[in-house]
Design an enzyme around this catalytic site. Sequence first.
Site, PDB file in Angstrom:
ATOM      1  N   GLY A 188       0.821  -1.211   0.000  1.00  0.00           N
ATOM      2  CA  GLY A 188       0.000   0.000   0.000  1.00  0.00           C
ATOM      3  C   GLY A 188       0.849   1.252   0.000  1.00  0.00           C
ATOM      4  O   GLY A 188       2.006   1.238  -0.429  1.00  0.00           O
ATOM      5  N   GLU A 210       5.540  -3.303   1.132  1.00  0.00           N
ATOM      6  CA  GLU A 210       5.635  -3.073  -0.321  1.00  0.00           C
ATOM      7  C   GLU A 210       4.933  -1.747  -0.589  1.00  0.00           C
ATOM      8  O   GLU A 210       3.707  -1.694  -0.665  1.00  0.00           O
ATOM      9  CB  GLU A 210       4.950  -4.220  -1.078  1.00  0.00           C
ATOM     10  CG  GLU A 210       5.645  -5.564  -0.928  1.00  0.00           C
ATOM     11  CD  GLU A 210       6.905  -5.674  -1.771  1.00  0.00           C
ATOM     12  OE1 GLU A 210       7.057  -4.903  -2.746  1.00  0.00           O
ATOM     13  OE2 GLU A 210       7.754  -6.533  -1.465  1.00  0.00           O
ATOM     14  N   CYS A 244       1.972   0.437  -9.177  1.00  0.00           N
ATOM     15  CA  CYS A 244       2.997   0.991  -8.279  1.00  0.00           C
ATOM     16  C   CYS A 244       4.339   1.193  -8.976  1.00  0.00           C
ATOM     17  O   CYS A 244       5.104   2.070  -8.598  1.00  0.00           O
ATOM     18  CB  CYS A 244       3.166   0.086  -7.070  1.00  0.00           C
ATOM     19  SG  CYS A 244       3.599  -1.600  -7.513  1.00  0.00           S
TER      20      CYS A 244
HETATM   21  P1  NAD Z   1      -3.467   2.290   1.062  1.00  0.00           P
HETATM   22  O1  NAD Z   1      -2.217   2.449   1.852  1.00  0.00           O
HETATM   23  O2  NAD Z   1      -4.474   3.371   1.130  1.00  0.00           O
HETATM   24  O3  NAD Z   1      -4.232   0.944   1.486  1.00  0.00           O
HETATM   25  C1  NAD Z   1      -3.583  -0.308   1.562  1.00  0.00           C
HETATM   26  C2  NAD Z   1      -4.270  -1.176   2.588  1.00  0.00           C
HETATM   27  O4  NAD Z   1      -4.181  -0.556   3.866  1.00  0.00           O
HETATM   28  C3  NAD Z   1      -5.749  -1.407   2.317  1.00  0.00           C
HETATM   29  O5  NAD Z   1      -6.037  -2.771   2.547  1.00  0.00           O
HETATM   30  C4  NAD Z   1      -6.461  -0.517   3.307  1.00  0.00           C
HETATM   31  O6  NAD Z   1      -7.683  -1.023   3.748  1.00  0.00           O
HETATM   32  C5  NAD Z   1      -5.469  -0.433   4.456  1.00  0.00           C
HETATM   33  N1  NAD Z   1      -5.519   0.848   5.157  1.00  0.00           N
HETATM   34  C6  NAD Z   1      -5.808   2.068   4.628  1.00  0.00           C
HETATM   35  N2  NAD Z   1      -5.728   3.025   5.567  1.00  0.00           N
HETATM   36  C7  NAD Z   1      -5.389   2.404   6.724  1.00  0.00           C
HETATM   37  C8  NAD Z   1      -5.153   2.850   8.059  1.00  0.00           C
HETATM   38  N3  NAD Z   1      -5.254   4.133   8.393  1.00  0.00           N
HETATM   39  N4  NAD Z   1      -4.804   1.928   8.987  1.00  0.00           N
HETATM   40  C9  NAD Z   1      -4.694   0.632   8.663  1.00  0.00           C
HETATM   41  N5  NAD Z   1      -4.922   0.162   7.413  1.00  0.00           N
HETATM   42  C10 NAD Z   1      -5.248   1.018   6.460  1.00  0.00           C
HETATM   43  O7  NAD Z   1      -2.958   2.009  -0.420  1.00  0.00           O
HETATM   44  P2  NAD Z   1      -3.833   1.787  -1.722  1.00  0.00           P
HETATM   45  O8  NAD Z   1      -4.493   3.086  -2.062  1.00  0.00           O
HETATM   46  O9  NAD Z   1      -4.653   0.578  -1.590  1.00  0.00           O
HETATM   47  O10 NAD Z   1      -2.712   1.468  -2.823  1.00  0.00           O
HETATM   48  C11 NAD Z   1      -1.990   2.472  -3.456  1.00  0.00           C
HETATM   49  C12 NAD Z   1      -0.582   2.579  -2.931  1.00  0.00           C
HETATM   50  O11 NAD Z   1      -0.016   1.287  -2.819  1.00  0.00           O
HETATM   51  C13 NAD Z   1       0.329   3.336  -3.872  1.00  0.00           C
HETATM   52  O12 NAD Z   1       1.189   4.148  -3.119  1.00  0.00           O
HETATM   53  C14 NAD Z   1       1.115   2.248  -4.582  1.00  0.00           C
HETATM   54  O13 NAD Z   1       2.359   2.647  -5.067  1.00  0.00           O
HETATM   55  C15 NAD Z   1       1.242   1.241  -3.495  1.00  0.00           C
HETATM   56  N6  NAD Z   1       1.430  -0.091  -4.061  1.00  0.00           N
HETATM   57  C16 NAD Z   1       2.616  -0.716  -3.890  1.00  0.00           C
HETATM   58  C17 NAD Z   1       2.813  -1.958  -4.467  1.00  0.00           C
HETATM   59  C18 NAD Z   1       4.116  -2.687  -4.302  1.00  0.00           C
HETATM   60  O14 NAD Z   1       4.142  -3.864  -4.655  1.00  0.00           O
HETATM   61  N7  NAD Z   1       5.165  -2.085  -3.790  1.00  0.00           N
HETATM   62  C19 NAD Z   1       1.804  -2.563  -5.200  1.00  0.00           C
HETATM   63  C20 NAD Z   1       0.605  -1.880  -5.350  1.00  0.00           C
HETATM   64  C21 NAD Z   1       0.412  -0.654  -4.768  1.00  0.00           C
END
Ligand code: NAD
Length: 456
Positions: A188, A210, A244
């Site tokens: 995330g 990640e 990402c």
């Molecule tokens: P996000 O961080 O908003 O959410 C990721 C997960 O965290 C979700 O399951 C969500 O429910 C949970 N979450 C959200 N807010 C939270 C909180 N306050 N406390 C606990 N859990 C929480 O990310 P996203 O919008 O789902 O994805 C986009 C981001 O992820 C981008 O920055 C992207 O680059 C990154 N990403 C990285 C990879 C990688 O493999 N490195 C792959 C895909 C996406």
Amino acid sequence: MNRYTEIIEKQRLFFYTNQTKSIDFRKKQLLLLRDALRKNEHILEQAIYADFKKSKFDTFTNELALLYLDIREALKKLPHWAKTKKVRTNLINFPAKSFIVPEPLGVCLIIGAWNYPIQLSLAPAIAAIAAGNTIILKPSELSSNTSSVIAQIIKDTFEPSYFTVIEGGVEETTLLLENKFDKIFFTGSVPVGKIVYQAAAQQLTPVTLELGGKSPTLILPDANLKIAAKRIAWAKFLNAGQTCIAPDYLLVHQQIKDKFLAYLVDEIKQAKYSIDAGNYVQIINERNFNRLINLIDKEKIFYGGIYQAEKRIIEPTILCDVDFNHISMQDEIFGPILPVIVFNDLQAIINEIKQRPHPLSCYVYTENKKTAKNIIHQLSFGGGAINDSIMHITNSRLPFGGVGNSGIGSYHGKAGFDAFTHYKSILSKPTFFEPNFKYSPYSDKKLQLIRKFMRI
Ligand code: NAD
């Protein structure tokens, strides 16, 4: 204690039965997962379509195919990965045997992101199964249709005391994180990554994070411009830029700017990106749509800039002649907007990138191997490619992960197995021989002997 503690404890009890440690058990679960995916491909395609309007072609190539390949590789290599490995024993311990025992960590929490919701939830799960763990999976609530289909498939296939899905968003994840896990694997954003890391620290739980970041793509004067344009357009506009490791912004040398941008526009026109063509998707939600259209600076539009709010579609957009202070250069874009910075001095641009957080990826387009090597050597980033973008993720022999702000740890292939494994070191000694030089009373003679043994 909260509403998730009971299921975590059930998983821990199941883990302590040692059943997950047998290679046969692990293989059987991988096969069960593979068969469940095959059986439910159509339902998964429909769920992804409901969340993104993504085509069957893209769902297969960007999500399912990678999982099938991961399962196939794990089935083949698991016996070797999980084998106890003998290592040489040092002289001071002679006579003895030394070996390393790969062992599963235990109950693992996997938190997924929404942008490739099947792959990003189940690829870490495959690694966790291969390594012999139990799994609690929390997919992203933003891709809600896919999340509920994954939950149903897992419920129909596995006992919850081994592998279960907990659906939800911030509230549910916060509650989950109050519990003790043996591993947390998070995909995330950087801000949420910090929240997860802090929660894990309270329990000293190991993490893989990640995360994302702004991945630069350099196009040098000697690059094969036509091929560069083709590969960059594909990598950037796949999933409407919600990837990402998509090229976040381009750094194009002044000398070839006009020629390269003309090729890039040709590529975009030729691809005819649209949901009907099956090669484009909508933006996941209104919040992200509004965030993205705010980045479209009308003064800088070179191509595109068109969007449809009711369908949450933003056409491929190139912003030209921006600088590092531009609004599009502040945070990860994560959408189909491509800022172009034009440069003359390569070293100055490398120094600029160095000032910023370490990106997840970096791509260099040049025909000169020495120049490519020099750039890669100077910059710190998770992984990347020379004369390509994104495709490094498909080689499971390349550990996939970030560095610094873009993440901690890596996975895919053997690296995935390692992410969910503890390597336990054992020294095994017979009792028939017990030299007494390490015991008191100490003497100069004993000290000399120790130095001799240690060759110091
Ligand atoms: P996000 O961080 O908003 O959410 C990721 C997960 O965290 C979700 O399951 C969500 O429910 C949970 N979450 C959200 N807010 C939270 C909180 N306050 N406390 C606990 N859990 C929480 O990310 P996203 O919008 O789902 O994805 C986009 C981001 O992820 C981008 O920055 C992207 O680059 C990154 N990403 C990285 C990879 C990688 O493999 N490195 C792959 C895909 C996406």
